[in-house]
Design an enzyme around this catalytic site. Structure first.
Site, PDB file in Angstrom:
ATOM      1  N   ASN A 100       0.861  -1.189   0.000  1.00  0.00           N
ATOM      2  CA  ASN A 100       0.000   0.000   0.000  1.00  0.00           C
ATOM      3  C   ASN A 100       0.892   1.231   0.000  1.00  0.00           C
ATOM      4  O   ASN A 100       1.717   1.404   0.901  1.00  0.00           O
ATOM      5  CB  ASN A 100      -0.911  -0.036   1.234  1.00  0.00           C
ATOM      6  CG  ASN A 100      -1.886   1.125   1.268  1.00  0.00           C
ATOM      7  OD1 ASN A 100      -1.495   2.266   1.529  1.00  0.00           O
ATOM      8  ND2 ASN A 100      -3.153   0.858   1.018  1.00  0.00           N
ATOM      9  N   CYS A 131      -6.658   8.571   1.520  1.00  0.00           N
ATOM     10  CA  CYS A 131      -6.491   8.812   2.965  1.00  0.00           C
ATOM     11  C   CYS A 131      -7.179  10.124   3.329  1.00  0.00           C
ATOM     12  O   CYS A 131      -6.839  11.179   2.782  1.00  0.00           O
ATOM     13  CB  CYS A 131      -5.015   8.880   3.338  1.00  0.00           C
ATOM     14  SG  CYS A 131      -4.809   9.279   5.090  1.00  0.00           S
ATOM     15  N   LYS A 166      -6.877   2.448  -4.607  1.00  0.00           N
ATOM     16  CA  LYS A 166      -7.814   2.416  -3.473  1.00  0.00           C
ATOM     17  C   LYS A 166      -8.568   3.737  -3.397  1.00  0.00           C
ATOM     18  O   LYS A 166      -7.972   4.800  -3.213  1.00  0.00           O
ATOM     19  CB  LYS A 166      -7.055   2.159  -2.167  1.00  0.00           C
ATOM     20  CG  LYS A 166      -7.981   2.037  -0.959  1.00  0.00           C
ATOM     21  CD  LYS A 166      -7.248   1.453   0.235  1.00  0.00           C
ATOM     22  CE  LYS A 166      -8.164   1.313   1.435  1.00  0.00           C
ATOM     23  NZ  LYS A 166      -7.465   0.711   2.584  1.00  0.00           N
ATOM     24  N   ASN A 193     -12.273   3.143   1.234  1.00  0.00           N
ATOM     25  CA  ASN A 193     -11.521   3.645   2.384  1.00  0.00           C
ATOM     26  C   ASN A 193     -12.558   4.200   3.383  1.00  0.00           C
ATOM     27  O   ASN A 193     -13.759   4.004   3.205  1.00  0.00           O
ATOM     28  CB  ASN A 193     -10.511   4.707   1.923  1.00  0.00           C
ATOM     29  CG  ASN A 193      -9.338   4.836   2.896  1.00  0.00           C
ATOM     30  OD1 ASN A 193      -9.518   4.752   4.114  1.00  0.00           O
ATOM     31  ND2 ASN A 193      -8.140   5.028   2.378  1.00  0.00           N
ATOM     32  N   THR A 194     -12.116   4.882   4.385  1.00  0.00           N
ATOM     33  CA  THR A 194     -13.015   5.315   5.462  1.00  0.00           C
ATOM     34  C   THR A 194     -13.882   6.510   5.069  1.00  0.00           C
ATOM     35  O   THR A 194     -13.525   7.303   4.197  1.00  0.00           O
ATOM     36  CB  THR A 194     -12.191   5.679   6.700  1.00  0.00           C
ATOM     37  OG1 THR A 194     -11.168   6.594   6.302  1.00  0.00           O
ATOM     38  CG2 THR A 194     -11.550   4.450   7.314  1.00  0.00           C
TER      39      THR A 194
HETATM   40  C1  SIN Z   1      -4.132   6.963   8.039  1.00  0.00           C
HETATM   41  O1  SIN Z   1      -2.946   6.619   8.147  1.00  0.00           O
HETATM   42  O2  SIN Z   1      -4.514   8.084   8.362  1.00  0.00           O
HETATM   43  C2  SIN Z   1      -5.138   5.992   7.506  1.00  0.00           C
HETATM   44  C3  SIN Z   1      -4.847   5.629   6.117  1.00  0.00           C
HETATM   45  C4  SIN Z   1      -6.028   5.786   5.225  1.00  0.00           C
HETATM   46  O3  SIN Z   1      -7.159   5.928   5.692  1.00  0.00           O
HETATM   47  O4  SIN Z   1      -5.852   5.756   4.020  1.00  0.00           O
END
Ligand code: SIN
Length: 305
Positions: A100, A131, A166, A193-194
């Site tokens: 990743n 991210c 992603k 992703n989130t």
């Molecule tokens: C992060 O490291 O903040 C999470 C990575 C992501 O959500 O892509």
């Protein structure tokens, strides 16, 4: 070939289960408690050109059926990953791994991919343009179809390995972004992703997360992930790695019916470090329950109407 095998961008997996980046370190941490070679593969910790300490604390907030993180791509930088992390990983994981990678410019993504390209253990690149926890790069790129495609093109130019991009759910039109990445040479799409989220401490009246907002994950996001995997898988011709709130073998079957060829498991690893091992063990029983002979049969098998 067993009934759990799938093929992801030309590489065979013993099963479709892939611990998601950021929830499984470089694998050796989990190898202390079980043999991680039972996994299909895993996506290692998001790696950038330079080392990063990540965002200020607090960077985790609990929520009903999930959590918010604002880690901010903490990692030792690509050269330390190559010199320190991958040697430890390869002692305990003997399958192709997913790298990743993140960046703050198109050139940085290409730099990291190029630096990692010679590592024989790396089967796929997972190019993270999603991210939500950085103010440059990340989801800023991933919310723009042209910028995402530029990153894919730049990574594609420095490697012959499969490039999976992603994507972020925090966009208006996920399908146009996915198609633009496919046109730019992506061999696969991973999502979601989130979701961008926020909590407020009612006593201090301040955001719980120091960075104010963060990425929301966990079982609560599962229906959003299924919907987006369905939309993208039906619009592109490349395989989709579906993820977002997956925490059981039942969820894996649903995600694959939506169109996923393989399934990422993220937040569940933080709740139960054995989550992926348990899901793999439970899969044959769940296939029997739904009278599914071979897991490949169900990819994209949802019926409309
Ligand atoms: C992060 O490291 O903040 C999470 C990575 C992501 O959500 O892509």
């Amino acid at each position: 070939m067993g009934r759990l095998n799938v093929t992801l961008c030309g590489i065979e997996l013993d099963n479709p289960i892939i611990p998601a980046s950021g929830t499984f370190g470089f694998g050796y941490e989990f190898a202390e408690i079980y043999d991680i070679n039972c996994l299909g593969t895993f996506s290692f910790k998001g790696t950038t050109k330079e080392p990063r300490l990540g965002n200020p604390l607090p960077r985790v907030a609990e929520c009903a059926s999930g959590m918010i993180n604002s880690v901010g791509l903490q990692n030792p930088g690509v050269h330390k990953v190559i010199s320190d992390e991958l040697p430890k990983m390869r002692k305990c994981f003997h399958k192709p791994v997913m790298a990743n990678i993140s960046g703050f410019s198109v050139d940085e993504y290409a730099y990291v991919a190029s630096a990692l390209d010679g590592e024989p253990d790396i089967g796929w690149f997972e190019v993270n343009v999603s991210c939500p926890n950085v103010h440059k790069g990340g989801a800023v790129i991933g919310s723009d179809a042209c910028a995402s495609a530029d990153v894919v093109r730049a990574v594609r130019a420095v490697t012959k390995k499969p490039v999976i991009v992603k994507l972020s759910p925090n966009v208006t039109d996920i399908v146009s972004i996915a198609k633009s990445c496919e046109d730019a040479g992506a061999d696969g799409i991973s999502l979601i992703n989130t979701l961008l989220g926020m909590r407020i401490d009612k006593r201090t009246r301040r955001p719980v997360i120091a960075n104010v907002m963060g990425g929301f994950s966990g079982p609560a996001v599962f229906p959003v992930a299924v919907r987006m995997v369905y939309q993208v898988a039906h619009a592109v011709g490349v395989p989709v790695v579906g993820m977002g709130g997956v925490s059981s073998a039942e969820d894996v079957v649903e995600m694959m019916l939506a169109g996923a060829t393989a399934v990422g498991v993220g937040a569940a690893n933080l709740v139960d470090p054995y989550a992926c091992k348990n899901i793999i063990n439970d899969l044959p029983g769940v296939l029997d329950k739904y009278k599914i002979g071979d897991i490949k049969e169900i990819i994209g098998g949802v019926k409309n109407g």
